[in-house]
Design a protein around this motif. Structure first.
Motif, PDB file in Angstrom:
ATOM      1  N   ALA A  33      72.704 -62.598  20.182  1.00  0.00           N
ATOM      2  CA  ALA A  33      72.093 -62.238  21.293  1.00  0.00           C
ATOM      3  C   ALA A  33      72.788 -63.483  22.396  1.00  0.00           C
ATOM      4  CB  ALA A  33      70.569 -62.648  21.522  1.00  0.00           C
ATOM      5  N   MET A  36      76.067 -61.776  23.524  1.00  0.00           N
ATOM      6  CA  MET A  36      75.614 -60.660  24.257  1.00  0.00           C
ATOM      7  C   MET A  36      75.206 -61.213  25.604  1.00  0.00           C
ATOM      8  SD  MET A  36      75.939 -57.876  22.675  1.00  0.00           S
ATOM      9  CE  MET A  36      75.766 -57.098  21.053  1.00  0.00           C
ATOM     10  N   ARG A  37      74.568 -62.351  25.720  1.00  0.00           N
ATOM     11  CA  ARG A  37      74.035 -62.789  26.973  1.00  0.00           C
ATOM     12  C   ARG A  37      75.110 -63.525  27.753  1.00  0.00           C
ATOM     13  NH1 ARG A  37      73.574 -64.907  30.779  1.00  0.00           N
ATOM     14  NH2 ARG A  37      71.802 -65.788  32.106  1.00  0.00           N
ATOM     15  N   PHE A  90      70.003 -60.529  31.400  1.00  0.00           N
ATOM     16  CA  PHE A  90      68.730 -60.292  30.817  1.00  0.00           C
ATOM     17  C   PHE A  90      68.890 -61.166  29.304  1.00  0.00           C
ATOM     18  CE2 PHE A  90      68.811 -57.199  33.558  1.00  0.00           C
ATOM     19  CZ  PHE A  90      67.509 -56.862  34.144  1.00  0.00           C
ATOM     20  N   SER A  91      67.796 -61.687  28.905  1.00  0.00           N
ATOM     21  CA  SER A  91      67.612 -62.177  27.446  1.00  0.00           C
ATOM     22  C   SER A  91      66.072 -62.024  27.029  1.00  0.00           C
ATOM     23  CB  SER A  91      67.895 -63.356  27.587  1.00  0.00           C
ATOM     24  OG  SER A  91      66.974 -64.267  28.387  1.00  0.00           O
ATOM     25  N   TRP A  96      60.257 -60.097  20.485  1.00  0.00           N
ATOM     26  CA  TRP A  96      59.674 -59.666  21.820  1.00  0.00           C
ATOM     27  C   TRP A  96      60.420 -58.271  22.281  1.00  0.00           C
ATOM     28  CZ3 TRP A  96      58.458 -64.277  19.837  1.00  0.00           C
ATOM     29  CH2 TRP A  96      57.374 -64.719  19.980  1.00  0.00           C
ATOM     30  N   ARG A  97      61.530 -57.794  21.592  1.00  0.00           N
ATOM     31  CA  ARG A  97      62.147 -56.611  21.967  1.00  0.00           C
ATOM     32  C   ARG A  97      61.465 -55.405  21.538  1.00  0.00           C
ATOM     33  NH1 ARG A  97      67.872 -58.829  20.120  1.00  0.00           N
ATOM     34  NH2 ARG A  97      67.797 -60.716  21.314  1.00  0.00           N
ATOM     35  N   ARG A  99      59.274 -53.964  23.516  1.00  0.00           N
ATOM     36  CA  ARG A  99      57.850 -53.904  24.033  1.00  0.00           C
ATOM     37  C   ARG A  99      57.871 -53.506  25.517  1.00  0.00           C
ATOM     38  NH1 ARG A  99      54.989 -59.025  21.507  1.00  0.00           N
ATOM     39  NH2 ARG A  99      55.870 -58.980  19.413  1.00  0.00           N
ATOM     40  N   GLY A 100      59.125 -53.070  26.164  1.00  0.00           N
ATOM     41  CA  GLY A 100      59.026 -52.902  27.384  1.00  0.00           C
ATOM     42  C   GLY A 100      59.348 -54.133  28.312  1.00  0.00           C
ATOM     43  N   ILE A 101      59.619 -55.318  27.912  1.00  0.00           N
ATOM     44  CA  ILE A 101      59.600 -56.658  28.550  1.00  0.00           C
ATOM     45  C   ILE A 101      60.993 -56.639  29.310  1.00  0.00           C
ATOM     46  CG2 ILE A 101      59.863 -59.182  28.355  1.00  0.00           C
ATOM     47  CD1 ILE A 101      58.031 -58.881  25.862  1.00  0.00           C
ATOM     48  N   GLN A 124      76.391 -56.014  33.682  1.00  0.00           N
ATOM     49  CA  GLN A 124      77.537 -55.852  32.623  1.00  0.00           C
ATOM     50  C   GLN A 124      77.163 -56.079  31.154  1.00  0.00           C
ATOM     51  OE1 GLN A 124      80.897 -58.385  33.857  1.00  0.00           O
ATOM     52  NE2 GLN A 124      82.347 -56.858  32.888  1.00  0.00           N
ATOM     53  N   CYS A 125      77.852 -55.313  30.393  1.00  0.00           N
ATOM     54  CA  CYS A 125      77.479 -55.602  28.737  1.00  0.00           C
ATOM     55  C   CYS A 125      78.585 -55.082  27.964  1.00  0.00           C
ATOM     56  CB  CYS A 125      76.119 -55.347  28.512  1.00  0.00           C
ATOM     57  SG  CYS A 125      75.869 -53.292  28.494  1.00  0.00           S
ATOM     58  N   ASN A 129      76.688 -53.068  23.136  1.00  0.00           N
ATOM     59  CA  ASN A 129      75.160 -53.420  23.186  1.00  0.00           C
ATOM     60  C   ASN A 129      74.308 -52.222  24.003  1.00  0.00           C
ATOM     61  OD1 ASN A 129      72.860 -54.856  24.159  1.00  0.00           O
ATOM     62  ND2 ASN A 129      73.885 -56.283  25.353  1.00  0.00           N
ATOM     63  N   PRO A 131      71.153 -51.422  23.197  1.00  0.00           N
ATOM     64  CA  PRO A 131      69.749 -51.831  24.040  1.00  0.00           C
ATOM     65  C   PRO A 131      70.014 -52.024  25.489  1.00  0.00           C
ATOM     66  CG  PRO A 131      69.953 -53.024  21.805  1.00  0.00           C
ATOM     67  CD  PRO A 131      71.261 -52.451  22.074  1.00  0.00           C
ATOM     68  N   LEU A 135      68.450 -49.721  28.470  1.00  0.00           N
ATOM     69  CA  LEU A 135      67.624 -50.501  29.342  1.00  0.00           C
ATOM     70  C   LEU A 135      68.035 -49.963  30.771  1.00  0.00           C
ATOM     71  CD1 LEU A 135      65.348 -52.437  30.729  1.00  0.00           C
ATOM     72  CD2 LEU A 135      66.888 -54.273  29.907  1.00  0.00           C
TER      73      LEU A 135
HETATM   74  C1  LIG Z   1      69.011 -55.950  26.210  1.00  0.00           C
HETATM   75  C2  LIG Z   1      67.678 -56.635  26.024  1.00  0.00           C
HETATM   76  C3  LIG Z   1      67.327 -57.698  27.180  1.00  0.00           C
HETATM   77  C4  LIG Z   1      66.431 -55.373  26.068  1.00  0.00           C
HETATM   78  O1  LIG Z   1      65.179 -56.148  26.182  1.00  0.00           O
HETATM   79  P1  LIG Z   1      63.827 -55.539  25.548  1.00  0.00           P
HETATM   80  O2  LIG Z   1      62.657 -56.191  26.024  1.00  0.00           O
HETATM   81  O3  LIG Z   1      64.186 -54.928  24.280  1.00  0.00           O
HETATM   82  O4  LIG Z   1      64.206 -54.178  26.628  1.00  0.00           O
HETATM   83  P2  LIG Z   1      62.951 -52.678  26.525  1.00  0.00           P
HETATM   84  O5  LIG Z   1      61.901 -52.685  25.520  1.00  0.00           O
HETATM   85  O6  LIG Z   1      62.505 -52.818  28.029  1.00  0.00           O
HETATM   86  O7  LIG Z   1      63.928 -51.795  26.455  1.00  0.00           O
HETATM   87  C5  LIG Z   1      64.828 -51.703  25.292  1.00  0.00           C
HETATM   88  C6  LIG Z   1      65.686 -50.263  25.095  1.00  0.00           C
HETATM   89  O8  LIG Z   1      66.659 -50.793  24.044  1.00  0.00           O
HETATM   90  C7  LIG Z   1      66.628 -49.544  23.192  1.00  0.00           C
HETATM   91  N1  LIG Z   1      67.166 -50.039  22.096  1.00  0.00           N
HETATM   92  C8  LIG Z   1      66.497 -50.996  21.209  1.00  0.00           C
HETATM   93  N2  LIG Z   1      67.623 -50.968  19.898  1.00  0.00           N
HETATM   94  C9  LIG Z   1      68.441 -50.136  20.142  1.00  0.00           C
HETATM   95  C10 LIG Z   1      69.570 -49.691  19.483  1.00  0.00           C
HETATM   96  N3  LIG Z   1      69.891 -50.402  18.163  1.00  0.00           N
HETATM   97  N4  LIG Z   1      70.309 -48.561  19.950  1.00  0.00           N
HETATM   98  C11 LIG Z   1      69.861 -47.846  21.011  1.00  0.00           C
HETATM   99  N5  LIG Z   1      68.648 -48.332  21.743  1.00  0.00           N
HETATM  100  C12 LIG Z   1      68.285 -49.192  21.493  1.00  0.00           C
HETATM  101  C13 LIG Z   1      65.017 -49.188  23.172  1.00  0.00           C
HETATM  102  O9  LIG Z   1      64.519 -47.948  22.721  1.00  0.00           O
HETATM  103  C14 LIG Z   1      64.669 -49.231  24.623  1.00  0.00           C
HETATM  104  O10 LIG Z   1      65.268 -47.899  25.346  1.00  0.00           O
HETATM  105  P3  LIG Z   1      64.380 -46.798  25.573  1.00  0.00           P
HETATM  106  O11 LIG Z   1      63.126 -47.502  26.623  1.00  0.00           O
HETATM  107  O12 LIG Z   1      65.253 -45.941  26.475  1.00  0.00           O
HETATM  108  O13 LIG Z   1      63.651 -46.322  24.364  1.00  0.00           O
HETATM  109  C15 LIG Z   1      67.349 -57.372  24.764  1.00  0.00           C
HETATM  110  O14 LIG Z   1      67.866 -56.530  23.767  1.00  0.00           O
HETATM  111  C16 LIG Z   1      68.378 -58.678  24.507  1.00  0.00           C
HETATM  112  O15 LIG Z   1      67.814 -59.627  25.242  1.00  0.00           O
HETATM  113  N6  LIG Z   1      69.570 -58.411  23.821  1.00  0.00           N
HETATM  114  C17 LIG Z   1      70.075 -59.982  23.822  1.00  0.00           C
HETATM  115  C18 LIG Z   1      70.858 -60.242  25.187  1.00  0.00           C
HETATM  116  C19 LIG Z   1      71.555 -59.020  25.923  1.00  0.00           C
HETATM  117  O16 LIG Z   1      72.294 -58.421  25.250  1.00  0.00           O
HETATM  118  N7  LIG Z   1      71.808 -59.270  27.191  1.00  0.00           N
HETATM  119  C20 LIG Z   1      72.136 -58.174  27.996  1.00  0.00           C
HETATM  120  C21 LIG Z   1      73.426 -58.742  28.479  1.00  0.00           C
HETATM  121  S1  LIG Z   1      73.338 -59.514  29.934  1.00  0.00           S
END
Ligand SMILES: CC(C)(COP(=O)(O)OP(=O)(O)OC[C@H]1O[C@@H](n2cnc3c(N)ncnc32)[C@H](O)[C@@H]1OP(=O)(O)O)[C@@H](O)C(=O)NCCC(=O)NCCS
Length: 162
Positions: A33, A36-37, A90-91, A96-97, A99-101, A124-125, A129, A131, A135
């Motif tokens: 993470a 990714m961040r 984002f992080s 806690w992932r 859940r829509g946070i 940018q990611c 990545n 997830p 998002l």
């Molecule tokens: C990216 C991140 C911020 C998302 O946070 P989150 O609170 O889980 O976000 P949400 O719950 O609102 O949405 C997550 C989405 O990811 C999707 N998801 C989760 N795991 C997944 C996977 N392995 N493959 C595809 N989609 C995935 C979920 O289904 C959801 O999408 P949906 O609403 O269309 O179903 C979190 O995963 C994170 O902090 N990652 C590490 C740091 C990072 O990657 N930062 C981004 C770069 S700046």
């Protein structure tokens, strides 16, 4: 059975008084993470320095706070070359992932950006990545594949808001 618990904390702006809490949040991110961040393997010292700078240099920083701990955050950094552009990062902590946070933080960030006249937000990611791309795709259909990264562009102009 996996249980999905809805987000119960508050989404609020973070300021200098939150520096320790923010540092603790970023430090709790696992190695993947963090990569990714920050797009790199960063040390605890880097995280400590980043948390202090981010909450004191005037950028928008928004946190998801539960039981007085920051479990998710978003930063908006204005572009140096575009007065109406900014980049968001984002992080959300592992437990806690999904859940829509991330979505709550994105909505609050878009609102804060609009209040500051930011009309174009870039996210940018890494291409791997999924997830973050899922998002971003809830807020824009403009996702561009550039090398091993994905760039999502949000049109935050008054015209786009309707
Ligand atoms: C990216 C991140 C911020 C998302 O946070 P989150 O609170 O889980 O976000 P949400 O719950 O609102 O949405 C997550 C989405 O990811 C999707 N998801 C989760 N795991 C997944 C996977 N392995 N493959 C595809 N989609 C995935 C979920 O289904 C959801 O999408 P949906 O609403 O269309 O179903 C979190 O995963 C994170 O902090 N990652 C590490 C740091 C990072 O990657 N930062 C981004 C770069 S700046």
């Amino acid at each position: 059975m996996t249980e999905t618990i809805a987000a119960q904390g508050e989404v609020r702006a973070l300021g200098p008084a939150d520096t320790d809490r923010y540092c603790n949040h970023l430090t709790r991110l696992d190695a993947d993470a963090r990569r990714m961040r920050f797009f790199a393997d960063v040390s605890d010292f880097h995280v400590l320095f980043h948390a202090g700078a981010a909450l004191s240099d005037g950028r928008v920083a928004i946190g998801y706070v539960e039981d007085n701990e920051i479990r998710g955050a978003c930063e908006l950094l204005t572009s140096t070359d575009d007065p109406h552009g900014a980049e968001a990062a984002f992080s959300v902590e592992q437990d806690w992932r999904c859940r829509g946070i991330g979505g709550l933080l994105m909505t609050a960030m878009i609102d804060a950006a609009r209040q500051r006249g930011v009309q174009r937000i870039e996210l940018q990611c890494l291409k791997t990545n999924l997830p973050m791309q899922a998002l971003a795709a809830r807020f824009t259909s403009d996702l561009r594949q550039i090398g091993d990264t994905t760039l999502a562009v949000l049109d935050n102009s008054p015209a786009a808001a309707g």
